[in-house]
Design a protein around this motif. Structure first.
Motif, PDB file in Angstrom:
ATOM      1  N   THR A   1       0.749  -1.103  -0.391  1.00 17.75           N
ATOM      2  CA  THR A   1      -0.276   0.127  -0.107  1.00 17.75           C
ATOM      3  C   THR A   1       0.706   1.475  -0.104  1.00 17.75           C
ATOM      4  O   THR A   1      -0.085   2.137  -0.293  1.00 17.75           O
ATOM      5  CB  THR A   1      -0.531   0.029   0.759  1.00 17.75           C
ATOM      6  N   GLY A   2       2.501   1.332   0.220  1.00 16.02           N
ATOM      7  CA  GLY A   2       2.949   2.175   0.281  1.00 16.02           C
ATOM      8  C   GLY A   2       2.919   2.924   1.653  1.00 16.02           C
ATOM      9  O   GLY A   2       3.566   4.061   1.526  1.00 16.02           O
ATOM     10  N   CYS A   3       1.893   3.024   2.780  1.00 17.19           N
ATOM     11  CA  CYS A   3       1.910   3.394   3.869  1.00 17.19           C
ATOM     12  C   CYS A   3       2.553   1.628   5.200  1.00 17.19           C
ATOM     13  O   CYS A   3       2.365   2.534   6.512  1.00 17.19           O
ATOM     14  CB  CYS A   3       0.196   2.893   3.959  1.00 17.19           C
ATOM     15  N   GLY A   4       3.297   1.124   4.858  1.00 17.93           N
ATOM     16  CA  GLY A   4       4.052   0.307   5.486  1.00 17.93           C
ATOM     17  C   GLY A   4       3.286  -0.600   6.407  1.00 17.93           C
ATOM     18  O   GLY A   4       4.229  -1.873   6.685  1.00 17.93           O
ATOM     19  N   ASN A   5       2.227  -1.456   6.132  1.00 18.94           N
ATOM     20  CA  ASN A   5       1.792  -2.425   6.108  1.00 18.94           C
ATOM     21  C   ASN A   5       0.382  -2.308   5.849  1.00 18.94           C
ATOM     22  O   ASN A   5      -0.228  -1.536   4.328  1.00 18.94           O
ATOM     23  CB  ASN A   5       1.188  -2.395   7.933  1.00 18.94           C
ATOM     24  N   THR A   6       0.003  -3.416   5.785  1.00 20.69           N
ATOM     25  CA  THR A   6      -1.478  -4.383   4.662  1.00 20.69           C
ATOM     26  C   THR A   6      -2.009  -5.391   5.922  1.00 20.69           C
ATOM     27  O   THR A   6      -1.639  -6.101   5.860  1.00 20.69           O
ATOM     28  CB  THR A   6      -0.854  -4.929   3.789  1.00 20.69           C
ATOM     29  N   VAL A   7      -3.584  -5.149   5.485  1.00 18.61           N
ATOM     30  CA  VAL A   7      -4.048  -5.949   6.598  1.00 18.61           C
ATOM     31  C   VAL A   7      -4.658  -7.093   5.768  1.00 18.61           C
ATOM     32  O   VAL A   7      -5.110  -6.966   4.485  1.00 18.61           O
ATOM     33  CB  VAL A   7      -5.801  -5.457   6.575  1.00 18.61           C
ATOM     34  N   ASP A   8      -4.632  -8.749   6.281  1.00 18.02           N
ATOM     35  CA  ASP A   8      -4.294  -9.388   5.666  1.00 18.02           C
ATOM     36  C   ASP A   8      -5.907 -10.024   5.852  1.00 18.02           C
ATOM     37  O   ASP A   8      -6.222 -11.214   6.961  1.00 18.02           O
ATOM     38  CB  ASP A   8      -3.619 -10.561   6.877  1.00 18.02           C
ATOM     39  N   THR A   9      -7.047 -10.210   4.753  1.00 17.53           N
ATOM     40  CA  THR A   9      -8.247 -11.158   4.575  1.00 17.53           C
ATOM     41  C   THR A   9      -8.196 -12.405   4.034  1.00 17.53           C
ATOM     42  O   THR A   9      -8.949 -12.644   3.767  1.00 17.53           O
ATOM     43  CB  THR A   9      -8.796  -9.342   3.713  1.00 17.53           C
TER      44      THR A   9
END
Length: 710
Positions: free
Chosen positions: A317-325
């Motif tokens: 995302t370019g924001c440091g993390n990604t929610v893991d669905t």
């Protein structure tokens, strides 16, 4: 049970129930439940009006949910959690009871997020070890709020605007009303301000159908912004997937924001306007492994985020993390949140930021991903308006055209093609024709998708405004504090000869015409058009193409209009009225390019400037800049609810994107039996003319003409 208190002690927690998650008020008190399967213990932290903290151990645990019911706790009470357990950041374990955590299911949030080492200095290296930070973050982070405020929706009903009639208006709750002279000062920048009759009337008079709000989930600002005295104005930095952002509330932040948001939705619905939320489920404000511990990270880090090597966050995302669905708990959180906003807050749909990031399987994007499958089978969400921003920053993340029905998608191919056309950089007109007719090359596959699956836009919150698109060749983002490194350099803009403000009348006239060209192209194309708030009034950001941190006059709509801006507003209203009144201008199905009967008009025909239909050589001429598109309103294969064929007027749309004036010969029978009436001309917006069939229409350089055939 453990307590830290200087005030009255709450009673011990009763067992309560593990579901639903969050804070659920009832006649006996409030039941609290939080999913943290790896935590050894979880403390509920209750705060009184003076900010004193009482801790109650949630002693019951069911399937990883820590829960308890606390008598005497009701609406407006502030709370948070502290999780005890393993601290091993090298293996993704980040529980630290010194960090006060928000409830992932909180319905409201109160308080400010403050820049302090106790928040951002939570991981400290000492040799080969990572030490747990023992400083308490509570004074520097917001609190969750118990909400128990039954709401009478009365006769509120969703407007249920059909997709083929939808016109999206992308707006910011705060920016839309901060300078509005008709909105009382105390309501400006709030949900109540957007619900004010003066604000609603502008939307109704304009003729849009659907208000798409930039993120209204509770959000906070990043460390570098706070350190520089700025804020995350756009709000793409969520910490509360169920909570209306408290900063947009004029009535209070102890749950009042929930009622105020509902009042806004009800007011917009009463005016016939849908409410769609721009939602950010792909990442959170906890950022990378050096970011703050605010909620998920301190409860069950690996259960909410994609991790690699056990420690580092996968950043799609370019924001440091990604929610893991792919995690059942994270997927359930997203789904519960979406249903809450539809069922309890009455919103009509969602635009999903960087949705490819949560529409992936373990690695790649998949139409059969857990997220897309869950949404597609959900009886509530599958009936809502669903719009994808169909890309992320990871490999294989660009997925325009790949989402299944009933999804619509932001079509950046439309944006690029139309911008290139009017700045004189298009490669002929072949791709232009696809974009004008709903992008069948992208959305016309075996899924039986329709033109309205293409959300057409020329501008959005991210990038130049319409006025800046015709006034600047390059970005001017120094005010963002990043030495002009932020924001895209691929603007596909043209300043019409002068960079920025000018008094040159010829440049100003060309910019005004280019603005009309871009708006007319957008609103006369098949598909779902999206207008960025303020473009209809010539709003400028001074060349800033990434004003995400500008909570000031740079981003706020200026309602003090000059004559040129009032003219553009009237022109936009005319375009939207034409679109609303003529189904041929908002086709619900892709064109066939064939007549319904022998000798009749085709539903779609293309013309060269000599009045003849386009041939193969013309379609592949890279230098061609003129094009005629005839829409046969009496040749549409459409029927109404009674089975009767729908017949509309026929229109001829002429585009001259070249710099020099041309003459365009109007086609005769069967395209027009008697002649053509000029409906609008972007080079002469106040002139009404009529021409016989076969006549030539003079077109100024870089202009668009719409004629009605008779």
């Amino acid at each position: 049970m453990a307590r830290v208190s200087t005030g009255p002690q709450p009673p011990d927690a009763l067992p309560g129930r593990p579901r639903p998650l969050g804070a659920t008020p009832g006649p006996d008190g409030t039941s609290f439940a939080v999913w943290a399967p790896g935590a050894e213990a979880v403390d509920l932290c209750l705060f009184d009006d003076r900010g004193r903290e009482e801790r109650v151990r949630l002693a019951e645990r069911t399937h990883g949910v820590h829960h308890g019911l606390v008598p005497g706790v009701g609406h407006g009470r502030r709370y948070g959690f502290r999780a005890h357990g393993r601290w091993d950041p090298w293996h993704g374990e980040r529980r630290n009871p010194r960090k006060l955590l928000l409830d992932p299911y909180a319905r409201a949030v109160d308080g400010r997020f403050v820049l302090d080492d106790a928040v951002f200095g939570h991981v400290r290296a000492s040799g080969d070890d990572t030490l747990r930070d023992e400083r308490d973050s509570a004074p520097f982070v917001p609190r969750s709020v118990v909400v128990d405020d039954p709401y009478d929706w009365g006769d509120d009903r969703p407007p249920a605007v059909p997709w083929e009639e939808t016109v999206v208006y992308e707006a910011h709750v705060r920016g839309f009303t901060m300078l509005h002279p008709g909105v009382p000062q105390g309501l400006r920048g709030s949900y109540a301000g957007l619900a004010h009759p003066a604000a609603v009337q502008h939307l109704v008079d304009l003729g849009v159908t659907t208000v798409e709000l930039l993120p209204v989930h509770e959000h906070v600002s990043e460390e570098h912004l706070l350190a520089g005295g700025r804020v995350n104005y756009w709000g793409y930095n969520s910490v509360g997937f169920f909570a209306p952002h408290s900063g947009y509330s004029a009535s209070g932040t102890r749950g009042q924001q929930v009622r105020e948001f509902r009042d806004m939705v009800r007011a917009l619905h009463a005016a016939g306007l849908e409410v769609v939320l721009d939602v950010v489920y792909n990442h959170t404000a906890e950022a990378s492994e050096t970011g703050p511990t605010l909620l998920f990270r301190g409860l069950e880090n690996a259960g909410y985020y994609r991790l690699r090597d056990g420690r580092h966050y996968t950043d799609l995302t370019g924001c440091g993390n990604t929610v893991d669905t792919t995690s059942p708990a994270a997927l359930a959180l997203v789904m519960d949140s979406l249903r809450y906003w539809v069922e309890e807050m009455h919103v009509d749909g969602f635009r999903f930021d960087l949705v490819s990031a949560i529409a992936r399987g373990p690695q790649a994007f998949s139409r059969a991903s857990a997220f897309l499958t869950a949404v597609g089978q959900d009886p509530v969400l599958s009936r809502a308006k669903l719009v994808a921003e169909p890309w992320d920053l990871g490999e294989g993340g660009y997925q325009v055209g790949a989402f299944p029905p009933p999804w619509a998608e932001w079509n950046d191919k439309y944006r690029g093609t139309v911008r290139d056309l009017w700045r004189g950089r298009s490669d002929g007109v072949r791709e232009v024709a696809y974009r004008l007719t709903g992008s069948s090359d992208v959305f016309g596959g075996p899924d039986d998708r329709r033109p309205y699956a293409s959300v057409n836009f020329v501008t959005a919150h991210d990038g130049f405004t319409l006025r800046d698109l015709v006034s600047y060749d390059r970005k001017h983002n120094l005010a963002n504090g990043e030495d002009d490194r932020d924001g895209t350099d691929d603007n596909r803009s043209w300043n019409c000869g002068v960079e920025g403000p000018t008094d040159d009348p010829e440049v100003l006239a060309l910019r005004a015409r280019q603005s009309r060209n871009l708006l007319a192209t957008l609103l006369l194309s098949a598909g779902t058009p999206m207008i960025t708030a303020g473009d209809e009034m010539g709003r400028t950001q001074g060349g800033n193409n990434n004003a995400y941190c500008q909570d000031n006059e740079v981003s706020w709509l200026d309602w003090d209009l000059d004559a040129e801006q009032r003219s553009l507003l009237g022109f936009t209203r005319l375009l939207l009225r034409l679109r609303r009144e003529h189904v041929v201008l908002r086709q619900p199905r892709f064109f066939a390019g064939a007549p319904l009967e022998d000798g009749g008009r085709k539903d779609l025909a293309w013309f060269r400037r000599d009045g003849r239909e386009m041939d193969h050589a013309a379609w592949f001429d890279p230098g061609l800049r003129t094009l005629g598109m005839l829409l046969g309103g009496d040749a549409m294969p459409l029927r109404d609810a009674r089975g009767e064929r729908i017949v509309d007027d026929s229109f001829l749309l002429l585009l001259n994107a070249g710099a020099e004036p041309v003459e365009f010969t109007l086609p005769g029978a069967p395209w027009a039996l008697s002649g053509y009436d000029v409906v609008l001309d972007t080079a002469a917006p106040d002139v009404a003319l009529a021409y016989p069939a076969g006549a030539t229409v003079p077109m100024a350089g870089r202009s668009l003409v719409l004629l009605r055939a008779s």
